[in-house]
Design a protein around this motif. Structure first.
Motif, PDB file in Angstrom:
ATOM      1  N   ASP A  47       0.916  -1.257   0.185  1.00 57.88           N
ATOM      2  CA  ASP A  47       0.132   0.101  -0.057  1.00 57.88           C
ATOM      3  C   ASP A  47       0.792   1.230   0.084  1.00 57.88           C
ATOM      4  N   LEU A 126      -7.275   3.950  -4.457  1.00 63.34           N
ATOM      5  CA  LEU A 126      -7.953   3.049  -5.033  1.00 63.34           C
ATOM      6  C   LEU A 126      -7.170   1.600  -5.088  1.00 63.34           C
ATOM      7  N   HIS A 128      -4.545  -1.068  -4.534  1.00 62.62           N
ATOM      8  CA  HIS A 128      -3.112  -0.916  -4.860  1.00 62.62           C
ATOM      9  C   HIS A 128      -2.548  -0.470  -5.926  1.00 62.62           C
ATOM     10  N   SER A 129      -3.456   0.389  -6.741  1.00 61.71           N
ATOM     11  CA  SER A 129      -3.440   0.888  -8.280  1.00 61.71           C
ATOM     12  C   SER A 129      -2.143   1.849  -8.151  1.00 61.71           C
ATOM     13  N   PHE A 131      -3.217   4.909  -7.534  1.00 64.96           N
ATOM     14  CA  PHE A 131      -4.222   6.230  -7.962  1.00 64.96           C
ATOM     15  C   PHE A 131      -4.785   6.689  -6.698  1.00 64.96           C
ATOM     16  N   SER A 132      -5.059   7.720  -6.162  1.00 59.06           N
ATOM     17  CA  SER A 132      -5.705   8.276  -5.149  1.00 59.06           C
ATOM     18  C   SER A 132      -6.520   9.625  -5.507  1.00 59.06           C
ATOM     19  N   TYR A 159      -0.834   9.928  -8.390  1.00 59.96           N
ATOM     20  CA  TYR A 159      -0.208   8.645  -8.552  1.00 59.96           C
ATOM     21  C   TYR A 159       0.928   8.388  -7.988  1.00 59.96           C
TER      22      TYR A 159
END
Length: 193
Positions: A47, A126, A128-129, A131-132, A159
């Motif tokens: 994470d 989002l 473990h991508s 992006f937030s 990102y």
């Protein structure tokens, strides 16, 4: 006295040079972070967004006044956009909630700091991508053009390339107490400790 076009060109060159220097400095960090990120994923700790996270921002900014925003066109954007640069500091108490502050300058002939603000931030990573998306609101003080207090609200996305290094893009509406509203967009790099 420099012409406005010459001053804008000088500011653009400073922002580009600063960004290039920052990218070179971050490059060495990326290599080490990529190894750390691979090890963290293997151990289930992938994470990128954590509680008790302190991060530092460096960014370029662009602002447009009320008239340009209300009567939006490419020509008005090219003619009326004010470019600047700034720094920020953020602290997240939980994975999703934090506070942040930033300072930026658009005009090197006036006050050194044009605007200072503090915000509450809500981010929603989002998985473990990397992006937030995030939203924020707060207020601050404007030192240049007009000396006024303001409220602001905005949203953006970050990102994370690695656990520590990311890029962000956000926009905000600024509502000064004595003048007309304006918009500010920021594009920058973030280093999380």
């Amino acid at each position: 006295m420099l012409k406005p076009k010459t001053k804008n060109k000088l500011m653009q060159n400073k922002i580009l040079c600063g960004g290039a220097i920052l990218m070179l400095a971050v490059k060495s960090t990326l290599g080490a972070d990529n190894m750390d990120a691979d090890q963290n994923l293997q151990h289930g700790r992938g994470d990128s967004y954590r509680a008790h996270e302190l991060s530092m921002d460096i960014f370029g900014s662009a602002s447009l006044g009320k008239y340009s925003l209300d009567h939006f066109s490419n020509a008005r954007v090219r003619q009326n956009t004010r470019l600047g640069a700034g720094v920020g500091l953020n602290y997240f108490f939980t994975r999703n909630f934090g506070i942040g502050g930033d300072l930026y300058s658009e005009d090197t002939s006036g006050a050194f700091i044009d605007s200072a603000s503090a915000n509450m931030i809500l981010r929603l990573p989002l998985g473990h991508s990397g992006f937030s998306p995030y939203a924020f609101g707060g207020g601050g003080y404007q030192f240049d053009l007009a000396k006024v207090w303001f409220a602001q609200v905005g949203a953006g996305i970050e990102y994370r390339f690695t656990k520590h290094v990311g890029a962000f893009l956000d926009g905000r509406w600024v509502f000064p107490d004595k003048t007309k509203y304006y918009g500010v967009a920021r594009l920058g790099l973030r280093y999380a400790f």
